[in-house]
Scaffold this active site. Structure first.
Site, PDB file in Angstrom:
ATOM      1  N   GLU A   1     -20.928 -32.977 -38.536  1.00 19.53           N
ATOM      2  CA  GLU A   1     -20.933 -33.659 -39.826  1.00 19.53           C
ATOM      3  C   GLU A   1     -21.572 -35.023 -39.787  1.00 19.53           C
ATOM      4  O   GLU A   1     -21.900 -35.583 -40.823  1.00 19.53           O
ATOM      5  CB  GLU A   1     -19.499 -33.708 -40.332  1.00 19.53           C
ATOM      6  CG  GLU A   1     -19.025 -32.260 -40.457  1.00 19.53           C
ATOM      7  CD  GLU A   1     -17.562 -32.100 -40.726  1.00 19.53           C
ATOM      8  OE1 GLU A   1     -16.819 -32.993 -40.330  1.00 19.53           O
ATOM      9  OE2 GLU A   1     -17.191 -31.099 -41.328  1.00 19.53           O
TER      10      GLU A   1
ATOM     11  N   ARG B   1     -19.302 -30.996 -45.557  1.00 32.15           N
ATOM     12  CA  ARG B   1     -19.911 -31.339 -44.278  1.00 32.15           C
ATOM     13  C   ARG B   1     -19.609 -32.781 -43.867  1.00 32.15           C
ATOM     14  O   ARG B   1     -20.496 -33.546 -43.503  1.00 32.15           O
ATOM     15  CB  ARG B   1     -21.413 -31.112 -44.296  1.00 32.15           C
ATOM     16  CG  ARG B   1     -21.912 -30.944 -42.864  1.00 32.15           C
ATOM     17  CD  ARG B   1     -23.317 -30.476 -42.795  1.00 32.15           C
ATOM     18  NE  ARG B   1     -23.648 -30.243 -41.398  1.00 32.15           N
ATOM     19  CZ  ARG B   1     -24.455 -29.299 -40.975  1.00 32.15           C
ATOM     20  NH1 ARG B   1     -25.011 -28.487 -41.828  1.00 32.15           N
ATOM     21  NH2 ARG B   1     -24.705 -29.155 -39.703  1.00 32.15           N
ATOM     22  N   CYS B   2     -18.320 -33.124 -43.955  1.00 28.84           N
ATOM     23  CA  CYS B   2     -17.909 -34.421 -43.425  1.00 28.84           C
ATOM     24  C   CYS B   2     -16.420 -34.338 -43.188  1.00 28.84           C
ATOM     25  O   CYS B   2     -15.761 -33.457 -43.692  1.00 28.84           O
ATOM     26  CB  CYS B   2     -18.202 -35.552 -44.396  1.00 28.84           C
ATOM     27  SG  CYS B   2     -17.186 -35.536 -45.864  1.00 28.84           S
TER      28      CYS B   2
ATOM     29  N   GLN C   1     -12.309 -20.617 -43.911  1.00 27.22           N
ATOM     30  CA  GLN C   1     -12.534 -21.550 -42.808  1.00 27.22           C
ATOM     31  C   GLN C   1     -11.246 -21.757 -42.015  1.00 27.22           C
ATOM     32  O   GLN C   1     -11.292 -22.224 -40.885  1.00 27.22           O
ATOM     33  CB  GLN C   1     -13.042 -22.890 -43.347  1.00 27.22           C
ATOM     34  CG  GLN C   1     -14.444 -22.821 -43.937  1.00 27.22           C
ATOM     35  CD  GLN C   1     -14.973 -24.164 -44.416  1.00 27.22           C
ATOM     36  OE1 GLN C   1     -15.425 -24.264 -45.551  1.00 27.22           O
ATOM     37  NE2 GLN C   1     -14.946 -25.183 -43.574  1.00 27.22           N
TER      38      GLN C   1
END
Lengths: 806, 288
Positions: free
Chosen positions: A760, A384-385, A237
């Site tokens: 997110e 996902r935050c 990522q």
């Protein structure tokens, strides 16, 4: 103008710029199975690595004997910690300031920990050889309960830290203690509680789970010994960060390391950090001189590379009897497993958990986080935050519901009463953040009107009465969640990773014929950057998105960036893109002035070119200007039309939203059915509404999974349970509720295009909405708080505990 | 997730398959749909040296009825069970159960024979076959023998099937027209094994149960034929008290594991709830 001249609207539509529901250009290859992922890569002479893993969660290693494995035809090498010590790589630094074993150095700290790395000609031989590596273990007492980590008789997990009572984030108070992080005003908060009419105190746990991207972590390392150059293809990522870390660890000069992240099948935070598999592949390639591929299987992914959450949050709120909140006090016990491998910006051991005051105007607050070691896999990534924001949102959103219950107030009304008011922005929170913009009241009202909130409460009341009369075995819950996110890490004053400031970057080159190649420091894992980045450029410089190629992931060609996670791409790289594009437009304006023989101040921008003010027929399109830039630039001007921008954001962005969940629960089986789920998101300026909707659907589905059953469980003896998709809950289309999405738009005042980031938000806001719905359903039976995940048996258990079973 | 080495065989007749099994004994395993055995091989929990693929044996396909017995050959897939007009008409509970197994992709490959022969207590068909009083045709070097489904299962993955035998067919007595039927399965998601499931077959006359059988899935290390529960219900009008007694009798024979689906106590209770719901639906479907 003749009839064939496109209208202004037609020219605008042709750009497919910001606000357009442009179809995702990357899907052309993905939907045909033509994506190129790491495991698609096949290099001449490539060999395969695989791990010998520990069956024990806590044990001394007394002997490793690879001689039988090495006899197996096709086995090339077996690496152990002793081999890695020769190149000073038996341990590696984590992003959280801790160190982590690459291969077990004398002991193991969690089940499935990497013990030895087998390199073989194919994956079958590698796996056969793993069975032949003999390892002798001496079992040690196992510690799985974080609440017992700091007991005086707790086993010592990390002998390497013996005597080190100063950690990366200040003093350690116990041999299993990692850090204590304190924010806010303790005395003022104590005073608020002493003077409060009403207080609540609840231990709210957010269980351990895992980002579980469909594509697991993997890489191919290839060392060219002649050139002294290392190329690593991987599921990264943040490819540039991996390059820098690889250079620092291997001492190979950074310009001789080429890191390439090809197509990635989901990341969700799992692919931010560096893992033993990467290090071992690189070392193995250096040793063997041939490319080495390493691919995690599903069980390895779920049980070893970077879990998420595992926060145990003792939450106290002080309030006046009319519902006005006066103070917030939170203590978090953070379970980090065997090593602190959190992927947070360096100075933030608990991420941005201090967003925990949420959407509410708390005059004072105090937060403490203690991190501890246990015999579990390391990690603590932002699934996902933004960093620890979903934990914070869950904490405050459950807390507000519990307070509403105690005050006998409606939970939506309590929230509205305490919202930060539109005129208070930019708003200084009690725990140190400056919220950029927001209009919470408008968003909440729109959401409540759309879902018919008051009517639902009436229906719920009737259903509760029917339940009490024995006419139904179904109960109804309404989950309210109003979250404020903090994303876009981040400003160099707050944020760095291993010392590198968390800026991001964009480079845009306009070719002579008016088409574009652009490269960014971010890396899409499914977010659709190839589509949306082109839309920003299209609007900014008036070249159709279809003529703009976006390329990410190759560190040789892309400008340095900190990568994609924590909803940072749009707030940071999105700004860099807009500013790079504006540099091009500024130069284009000078060229156009030269072409039209006017002063540049006499020109105005119009969709896809410049026109003379008051004489719109005298105009030059960007295509014409691009050609001129290369063949007839103005005197004394460099030819060409390109720009680079590195953007250091002045502040974070603060997306928010109002989510409502309506749920029915069968008390006899515990099965919960989501009747409606409504999500209103305000992410500022909307670049591509269709991609936003897709992002919201995906994030809500993950939120649904986490709240309703997804977890990484350990038994008391440290066995990791359910590390396969048979047990780890990944909902299919059958289980997934129908999503209703909606929006308001409150642009960020400090972002060049006003965008805030959205990927997110649905996970952050979704989890409390589901959990609040379950808790709300059981409230009339006397419930205060039921811990997640809310799978069927736990709902059944709750019903039983509350006397709902005869 | 990488299996060990094995030799692959693809015989074209049952006799040939049996001969391969005889020559390799414990080291050989027959392969039907592969959806239980292959995952176990990938986890190296099973490591057969010889894999005998039954997919090339034409004789092992097909569904037929003769003289009050429905015969389903072992390699008939769950998808074929769902598509069968004969089963839909005469034995619709097989279709209902098949639709609750895994997902369509697996049902295209998973077979009835593999499902009942493997001895996995999580499989749905074994309890259904006990409920239907089916018998299994086991073919070995000495020819065929028949074993009742109710006698076949000994423990998890242990059955009456000998290593050199192949389960070649399932025989089911055709139930009377107008019977009631239901299979109720509680699961966490599509593709999951049952938290608990119950199969019920019954006939009624004038509001009274004239025959009833009940069997349970995944609440012990074998499928459970709940004989007492069926006996209690037989002759009753399905009044609340009798149903409660039958449910209690069924719950009493369960011995589930505590796992991610829930603790043992929950799974026992869910067996009771599933039975109760299956019973209600079966009664609704039965012609009075």
């Amino acid at each position: 103008m003749n009839d064939m001249t496109p209208t202004r609207e037609q020219r605008e539509a042709a750009l497919e710029g910001m606000g357009c529901k442009r179809k995702r250009v990357e899907d052309v290859r993905f939907t045909q199975g033509k994506g190129q992922y790491v495991d698609d890569l096949k290099l001449p002479g490539m060999v395969f690595g695989d791990f010998v893993r520990s069956p024990y969660p806590h044990a001394k290693i007394t002997r490793i004997d690879a001689s039988e494995a090495l006899k197996l035809p096709g086995v090339i090498a077996v690496l152990t910690a002793e081999d890695l010590k020769g190149v000073n790589l038996a341990w590696m630094p984590t992003l959280a300031g801790d160190v982590q074993m690459v291969l077990a150095d004398g002991k193991v700290l969690y089940q499935n920990q990497e013990v030895a790395f087998v390199v073989a000609e194919d994956r079958y031989i590698a796996d056969d050889a793993i069975q032949l590596v003999e390892v002798d273990y001496e079992e040690l007492p196992v510690l799985t309960d974080p609440f017992k980590s700091m007991d005086s008789d707790a086993p010592v997990l990390r002998p390497d830290l013996e005597g080190k009572m100063e950690g990366a984030h200040g003093p350690r108070k116990h041999h299993n203690h990692i850090f204590n992080w304190e924010v806010g005003d303790k005395d003022e908060t104590a005073k608020a509680f002493a003077e409060a009419d009403v207080t609540i105190n609840e231990m709210i746990s957010y269980h351990r789970t895992h980002p579980s991207p469909l594509e697991t972590c993997q890489c191919v390392a290839s060392m060219d010994k002649v050139k002294g150059e290392l190329t690593v293809w991987g599921t990264f990522q943040a490819p540039h960060v991996i390059r820098t870390v690889a250079s620092l660890l291997s001492t190979i000069p950074e310009h001789k390391i080429h890191v390439i992240a090809p197509d990635i099948g989901g990341g969700f935070g799992n692919k931010v950090g560096a893992y033993p598999g990467y290090i071992c592949s690189i070392v193995a390639s250096i040793v063997t001189g041939v490319p080495v591929k390493w691919v995690e299987d599903r069980m390895e992914n779920l049980s070893t590379t970077s879990f998420a959450r595992d926060y145990h949050m003792t939450t106290e709120i002080a309030a006046k009897s009319d519902g006005t909140v006066t103070g917030l006090k939170v203590h978090v016990l953070a379970d980090h497993g065997g090593f602190d491998a959190c992927a947070d910006p360096s100075k933030w051991p608990a991420g941005f958990f201090n967003i925990v005051t949420g959407s509410y105007d708390f005059p004072t607050a105090h937060l403490e986080v203690d991190g501890v070691y246990t015999n579990k896999a390391p990690g603590g990534v932002a699934y996902r935050c933004s960093f620890r924001v979903t934990e914070a949102a869950y904490c405050i959103e459950r807390g507000m519901d519990i307070l509403a219950q105690k005050l006998e107030m409606d939970p939506a009304d309590l929230r509205i009463k305490n919202f930060i008011k539109p005129e208070q922005f930019p708003y200084q929170s009690a725990l140190g953040w400056e919220y950029d913009s927001g209009d919470y009241h408008t968003a909440m009202q729109k959401a409540m009107d759309t879902i018919g909130y008051r009517e639902l409460r009436v229906e719920q009341k009737a259903k509760q009465e029917a339940f009490k009369r024995g006419e139904t075995r179904e109960i109804m819950g309404i989950g309210v969640s109003f979250f404020t996110e903090i994303v876009g890490a981040g400003p160099s004053k707050n944020c760095d990773i291993l010392g590198v400031a968390m800026f991001d970057s964009a480079e845009i080159r306009v070719h002579p014929t008016g088409s574009v190649i652009s490269r960014m420091g971010t890396k899409s894992q499914g977010q659709g950057h190839e589509t949306t980045w082109a839309q920003i450029i299209a609007t900014e410089i008036g070249i159709p998105a279809a003529d703009i190629m976006v390329e990410e992931g190759n560190t040789d060609t892309a400008p340095y960036g900190l990568g994609t996670y924590g909803s940072r791409s749009t707030p940071v790289a999105g700004a860099a893109i807009a500013l790079a594009a504006r540099k091009i437009r500024n130069k284009a304006q000078m060229i156009a002035a030269h072409m039209l023989e006017v002063s540049e101040y006499d020109l105005e921008w119009d969709v896809d070119g410049f026109q003379v003010k008051g004489n719109p027929e005298a105009r030059k399109s960007m295509k014409e200007i691009a050609w001129a830039a290369y063949h007839a630039p103005p005197p004394n001007m460099e030819p060409g039309l390109e720009a680079v921008s590195y953007y250091d954001p002045p502040n974070m962005t603060y997306p928010f939203g109002a989510y409502f969940c309506v749920m029915d629960i069968d008390v006899d089986t515990g099965v919960a059915t989501t009747r409606r789920f409504y999500a209103l998101d305000d992410c500022g300026t909307r670049i591509n509404p269709m991609i936003i909707e897709g992002q919201v659907h995906g994030g809500l589905t993950e939120a649904f999974a986490i709240a309703m059953g997804q977890e990484i469980r350990y038994d008391e003896t440290g066995n990791v349970l359910g590390a396969s998709f048979m047990d780890f809950f990944i909902p299919t289309a059958v289980e997934t509720p129908h999503w209703e999405t909606d929006h308001t738009v409150t642009p960020s005042p400090h972002h060049p295009i006003g965008a805030k980031g959205v990927g997110e938000s649905p996970n952050v806001g979704g989890v409390p909405a589901f959990s609040n719905a379950v808790n709300d359903a059981f409230q009339f039976l006397g419930n205060t708080h039921i811990q997640m995940p809310h799978d069927a048996w736990r709902n059944w258990q709750a019903a039983k505990n509350l006397g709902a079973h005869s | 997730m990488i299996p060990g080495e094995f030799t692959y065989h693809r015989p074209s007749s049952v006799a040939e398959a049996v001969a391969i099994l005889v020559s390799h004994g414990d080291e050989a395993r027959p392969l039907s749909g592969g959806h239980s055995l292959i995952p176990m091989m990938k986890l190296r929990m099973a490591a057969p040296e010889h894999l005998v693929d039954l997919g090339g044996i034409a004789d092992l396909k097909g569904i037929s009825e003769d003289g009050g017995t429905i015969t389903i050959r072992a390699m008939t897939t769950q998808h074929e069970l769902i598509e069968s007009d004969l089963l839909s008409e005469k034995l619709p509970i097989v279709r209902e159960t098949s639709l609750l197994i895994a997902d369509p992709q697996i049902r295209y490959l998973g077979t009835l024979g593999g499902n009942v022969a493997n001895g996995d207590p999580g499989n749905d068909m074994p309890a259904l076959m006990q409920c239907l009083n089916a018998s299994y045709v086991l073919t070995g070097p000495d020819g065929n023998r028949e074993v009742a489904a109710r006698d076949f299962y000994e423990a998890a993955y242990f059955t009456a099937l000998a290593p050199e035998e192949i389960l070649t067919a399932v025989k089911i007595p055709t139930p009377p027209a107008g019977h009631g039927w239901a299979y109720e399965k509680l699961k966490r998601k599509v593709g999951d094994y049952a938290t608990a499931a119950a199969a019920v077959m019954l006939s009624m006359s004038g509001g009274t149960v004239t025959s009833c059988s009940v069997a349970l899935t995944n609440v012990a290390d074998t499928p459970l034929y709940a004989a007492d529960a069926g006996d209690i219900l037989n002759g009753s009008t399905l009044d609340e008290a009798t149903v409660a007694r039958a449910v209690a009798a069924a719950e009493a024979i369960t011995d589930p594991a505590s796992d991610g689906r829930g603790p043992a106590e929950y799974r026992t209770k869910m067996a009771g709830i599933m039975m109760q719901r299956a019973l209600a639906r079966a009664a609704e479907r039965a012609s009075a």
